[in-house]
Design an enzyme around this catalytic site. Structure first.
Site, mmCIF file in Angstrom:
data_model
loop_
_atom_site.group_PDB
_atom_site.id
_atom_site.type_symbol
_atom_site.label_atom_id
_atom_site.label_comp_id
_atom_site.label_asym_id
_atom_site.label_seq_id
_atom_site.Cartn_x
_atom_site.Cartn_y
_atom_site.Cartn_z
ATOM 1 C CG HIS A 72 -1.946 -1.082 1.246
ATOM 2 N ND1 HIS A 72 -3.210 -0.964 0.728
ATOM 3 C CD2 HIS A 72 -1.866 -2.338 1.730
ATOM 4 C CE1 HIS A 72 -3.867 -2.103 0.909
ATOM 5 N NE2 HIS A 72 -3.068 -2.952 1.509
ATOM 6 C CG ASN A 145 -7.934 -4.363 0.805
ATOM 7 O OD1 ASN A 145 -7.290 -3.362 1.085
ATOM 8 N ND2 ASN A 145 -7.411 -5.568 0.777
ATOM 9 C CG HIS A 337 -2.832 -1.083 14.871
ATOM 10 N ND1 HIS A 337 -3.540 -2.250 14.921
ATOM 11 C CD2 HIS A 337 -1.685 -1.325 15.527
ATOM 12 C CE1 HIS A 337 -2.857 -3.154 15.577
ATOM 13 N NE2 HIS A 337 -1.719 -2.622 15.957
ATOM 14 N NE ARG A 356 -5.283 -6.297 7.992
ATOM 15 C CZ ARG A 356 -6.352 -5.550 7.657
ATOM 16 N NH1 ARG A 356 -7.558 -6.073 7.719
ATOM 17 N NH2 ARG A 356 -6.207 -4.316 7.276
ATOM 18 N NE ARG A 367 4.095 3.397 7.314
ATOM 19 C CZ ARG A 367 3.459 4.563 7.286
ATOM 20 N NH1 ARG A 367 3.905 5.542 6.539
ATOM 21 N NH2 ARG A 367 2.363 4.745 7.999
HETATM 22 FE FE1 HDE Z 1 -2.609 -4.802 5.433
HETATM 23 N N1 HDE Z 1 -0.801 -4.024 5.951
HETATM 24 N N2 HDE Z 1 -1.963 -6.638 5.992
HETATM 25 N N3 HDE Z 1 -4.340 -5.662 4.766
HETATM 26 N N4 HDE Z 1 -3.262 -3.042 4.829
HETATM 27 C C1 HDE Z 1 -0.449 -2.738 5.829
HETATM 28 O O1 HDE Z 1 0.639 -1.494 7.505
HETATM 29 C C2 HDE Z 1 -0.872 -6.878 6.733
HETATM 30 C C3 HDE Z 1 -4.689 -6.966 4.829
HETATM 31 C C4 HDE Z 1 -4.504 -2.730 4.370
HETATM 32 O O2 HDE Z 1 -3.310 3.492 3.973
HETATM 33 C C5 HDE Z 1 0.876 -2.420 6.470
HETATM 34 O O3 HDE Z 1 1.002 0.689 7.994
HETATM 35 C C6 HDE Z 1 -0.813 -8.268 7.076
HETATM 36 C C7 HDE Z 1 -6.084 -7.156 4.552
HETATM 37 C C8 HDE Z 1 -4.569 -1.340 4.007
HETATM 38 O O4 HDE Z 1 -1.755 3.295 5.506
HETATM 39 C C9 HDE Z 1 1.298 -3.770 7.056
HETATM 40 C C10 HDE Z 1 -1.898 -8.839 6.491
HETATM 41 C C11 HDE Z 1 -6.567 -5.904 4.304
HETATM 42 C C12 HDE Z 1 -3.299 -0.836 4.290
HETATM 43 C C13 HDE Z 1 0.138 -4.660 6.683
HETATM 44 C C14 HDE Z 1 -2.626 -7.817 5.825
HETATM 45 C C15 HDE Z 1 -5.469 -4.993 4.444
HETATM 46 C C16 HDE Z 1 -2.510 -1.918 4.805
HETATM 47 C C17 HDE Z 1 1.868 -1.728 5.597
HETATM 48 C C18 HDE Z 1 -2.279 -10.319 6.497
HETATM 49 C C19 HDE Z 1 -7.994 -5.510 3.926
HETATM 50 C C20 HDE Z 1 -2.805 0.568 4.048
HETATM 51 C C21 HDE Z 1 1.936 -0.293 6.070
HETATM 52 C C22 HDE Z 1 -2.792 -10.737 7.707
HETATM 53 C C23 HDE Z 1 -8.972 -5.831 4.925
HETATM 54 C C24 HDE Z 1 -3.169 1.478 5.168
HETATM 55 C C25 HDE Z 1 1.165 -0.266 7.277
HETATM 56 C C26 HDE Z 1 -2.705 2.872 4.862
HETATM 57 C C27 HDE Z 1 -1.185 -1.788 5.240
HETATM 58 C C28 HDE Z 1 0.074 -5.940 7.075
HETATM 59 C C29 HDE Z 1 -3.799 -8.075 5.072
HETATM 60 C C30 HDE Z 1 -5.643 -3.594 4.227
HETATM 61 C C31 HDE Z 1 2.633 -4.315 6.563
HETATM 62 C C32 HDE Z 1 0.279 -8.944 7.886
HETATM 63 C C33 HDE Z 1 -6.861 -8.473 4.577
HETATM 64 C C34 HDE Z 1 -5.763 -0.596 3.449
HETATM 65 O O5 HDE Z 1 1.443 -3.710 8.449
#
Ligand code: HDE
Length: 694
Positions: A72, A145, A337, A356, A367
């Protein structure tokens, strides 16, 4: 004797200095006379180490970048307000959802997933839809999402799927796309990804605008009402403008012609007062120990609950009303978060969600450079904070007192603790053997993939098929292609055979294809014209043409926030046949068809140098191929005909006078595209989304 003295500590600024005063200064506030010449020994001599201003300026610049988000990375944000309808009070005690008319400030960040920060907006990808609600009870983040499901069921696989989707490790190509071997190698081997892959290959992965995307919380959450009752819910964002997408060729063109396509659209819409809006909705399901609904495991993030089985109840409206002032300070530094919860909203045991809960805090330490990121202006809660967290990198608060612990006797045991109004984890029972489990109820990976496919209209289905052909066609490994096609044969024999044929592979035998009724809510094809805010109509113009058309369109469409742009062969002003001048918005070298939802050719353009310019023909041909409304008034039809646009094709409007054009054009814009024309071009018969039998 007491002296009347001011406390020198009052002079310490409460917030870090930003842009105070009108004199250029150093970071220490010393006024600067010259910021263009380094301190040197003589006019052509060496630069002196003592030049603190030079060193400070370069040092700060050298550290201007922070690590981009690992996923993202590319995003765009906006401020807004959420207004609750009050009907959610029956299911949650969260005040910002439950109190009728309560308004809560929100910051939203939209994003792509795979590309790096400088990648293009219109890549085929899932979009992030993250909302931070600054509620009076603390900050609540809904980090969702624009697809309701995810590739994997367990967070432990997240690094694997992201490694596979990111550019190949050797050459770091391709950027921002899944059309390469490692992605398809992964998803063809992880059948749980099949449902999400259907969404990723559909038009949902190339939105027309952030304003026309749905949003989903994906996981199931637990809501707790004031009376202690609980329910299991899924969050939905429903765009007031409807759900609309680009077509694939447009998405590709935009990557070159306007890589900031979505950012620009969002910022322009807000600036012009066409405020983007979504209704927040809930699917509310009983909270019973099975944590399932109609046989669907609610803890499995690769499953949806069809809206026909459990309708989405709208509980409030989000309106985005202001662009960020500073991209870095707000959009880049915002930190979301899932653990940012408020009383009334609880997490469930969805294993993806649980992972997550760890990952987001962890990633923010790197970051944003330490544990104090919640003090950054965009991350500060709008509720009072008294957290006993102290010190650390970038601490910007000057805390008072010595009792940084509780219980304490030195400060009357403050701050106080009580379950009253606090976030208290809802006591759900837990038991079981420690182990690495695959729940049996997580094992069906094809039924809902097929549910999505059979719910699409013929045009959407044709687009999805083309996307598979494109993506797999970019894979070089025959084994990867064959494995994915074999997997598709478990979802739909016809789709698998068609994709295989285009790839030059033998058609695989359909295997165990599930029988499933469609869910019409999954289709994007509009049944009737919707709102048109922020749509753009391009009017071709040249000196001497009859430009009254533009004025007539503005009169009718401007109140609906449709933007009419004058596209001419030169900049400045064009003077129409009657002598009146029109300001030019775009010239041929700077524009491309992707900028318009409809194109209009007024009378008097035919036979001019503009009409003869090959770029006009390209613009019209692209608008035609992309199913956009095309209109010609009077002899404007000659220009269409010369460009090869069939005048009798669906969505091609021809009228004698400007007055007769506005109403049919508005209707065509409201349908987003001519679905009938897109169907003809795809070689299918247009039809609305299939309905369930009976
Ligand atoms: Fe994320 N995801 N994600 N994700 N995600 C991040 O956090 C992660 C997942 C989503 O505009 C990171 O601050 C794991 C699903 C959005 O700042 C990180 C797993 C969904 C955004 C991270 C998922 C999301 C992130 C990277 C599997 C939809 C951007 C930067 C369990 C429901 C938020 C940060 C923004 C961002 C981890 C799966 C949505 C790396 C481990 C499912 C919208 O922490």
């Amino acid at each position: 004797m007491t002296e009347d003295r001011t406390d020198p500590r009052d002079a310490i600024p409460a917030t870090p200095p930003a842009q105070d005063g009108d004199r250029l200064t150093t970071a220490q506030g010393a006024r600067v006379d010259d910021t263009d010449h380094s301190l040197t020994a003589g006019p052509r001599g060496p630069v002196l180490l003592e030049d603190h201003h030079l060193r400070e300026k370069l040092t700060h610049f050298d550290h201007e970048r922070i690590p981009e988000r690992v996923v993202h990375a590319r995003g765009a944000g906006a401020h807004g307000v959420f207004r609750a309808y009050g009907n959610a009070a029956t299911v949650t005690k969260a005040g910002f959802l439950a109190e009728e008319g309560r308004e809560t400030e929100v910051f939203v960040r939209f994003s792509t997933v795979a590309g790096s920060r400088g990648s293009a907006d219109t890549a085929r990808d899932v979009r992030g839809f993250a909302a931070k609600f600054y509620t009076a009870e603390g900050t609540f983040d809904l980090v969702g999402n624009n697809f309701p499901v995810f590739f994997i069921q367990d967070a432990i696989k997240f690094p694997d799927i992201i490694h596979a989707a990111k550019p190949h490790a050797d050459r770091e190509i391709p950027q921002a796309q899944t059309a390469h071997d490692t992605f398809w190698d992964f998803v063809s081997a992880h059948t749980e990804a099949t449902h999400m892959v259907m969404w990723a290959m559909s038009d949902r992965a190339i939105p027309r605008s952030y304003r026309t995307m749905e949003g989903f919380g994906v996981h199931t959450f637990r809501l707790e009402a004031a009376d202690g009752s609980t329910s299991l819910v899924k969050f939905h964002w429903k765009p007031v403008l409807g759900v609309h997408s680009l077509v694939w060729e447009e998405a590709q063109l935009a990557q070159g012609a306007d890589p900031d396509f979505h950012r620009r659209d969002l910022a322009d819409a807000i600036e012009s007062g066409a405020y983007p809006q979504w209704e927040l909705g809930l699917q509310v399901m009983p909270d019973d120990p099975s944590e399932t609904f109609e046989g669907i495991d609610l803890l499995d993030p690769t499953k949806i609950v069809p809206e026909e089985l459990c309708p989405v109840q709208k509980i409030g409206t989000l309106t985005l009303t202001a662009n960020p002032t500073n991209y870095f300070a707000e959009t880049e530094q915002v930190a979301f978060h899932l653990g940012h919860l408020v009383p009334g909203i609880q997490v469930t045991n969805d294993p993806l969600l649980q992972g997550r809960l760890f990952s987001y805090l962890d990633t923010q330490l790197t970051r944003l450079g330490g544990p104090n990121f919640s003090q950054l202006p965009i991350n500060r809660p709008h509720a009072p904070v008294n957290d006993l967290l102290r010190d650390g990198m970038h601490q910007s608060a000057i805390h008072e007192g010595i009792t940084t612990y509780v219980p304490n006797g030195l400060d009357d045991d403050r701050p106080t603790r009580s379950p009253q109004d606090a976030f208290v984890t809802y006591p759900t029972p837990v038991e079981g053997d420690k182990g690495r489990w695959q729940p049996v109820s997580f094992e069906d990976h094809t039924t809902q993939a097929r549910l999505f496919l059979v719910s699409l209209s013929p045009v959407e289905r044709a687009h999805l098929q083309d996307a598979f052909v494109f993506e797999l066609g970019k894979c070089t490994d025959e084994g990867v292609r064959a494995r994915e096609v074999a997997l598709l044969a478990r979802v739909d024999g016809d789709l698998a055979a068609a994709v295989a044929a285009e790839l030059g592979l033998p058609a695989p035998e359909p295997r165990d294809v599930p029988d499933v009724a469609p869910s019409p809510a999954l289709s994007q094809r509009p049944a009737e014209p919707g709102r048109v805010d922020g749509r753009v109509v391009g009017v071709l113009a040249t000196d001497g043409a009859d430009l009254e058309v533009a004025g007539a369109l503005v009169d009718v469409l401007d109140p609906e926030h449709v933007v009419v742009r004058v596209v001419a062969d030169h900049g400045g002003t064009v003077s129409g046949a009657g002598g009146a001048g029109l300001a030019v918005d775009r010239t041929l070298p700077t524009t491309r068809s992707i900028e318009y939802d409809a194109v209009v050719v007024p009378p008097g353009v035919a036979g001019t140098a503009l009409a003869a310019d090959g770029r006009v023909a390209v613009l019209l041909q692209e608008a035609y191929r992309h199913g956009k409304a095309i209109a010609a008034v009077g002899d404007g039809t000659d220009v269409l005909a010369a460009a090869g646009v069939p005048l009798d094709a669906p969505g091609v409007l021809t009228t004698d006078g400007a007055g007769a054009l506005a109403a049919p054009l508005r209707e065509a814009l409201g349908l987003h595209r001519s679905w009938e024309r897109l169907a003809r071009l795809a070689g299918v018969t247009d039809a609305p989304a299939p309905q369930p039998a009976g």
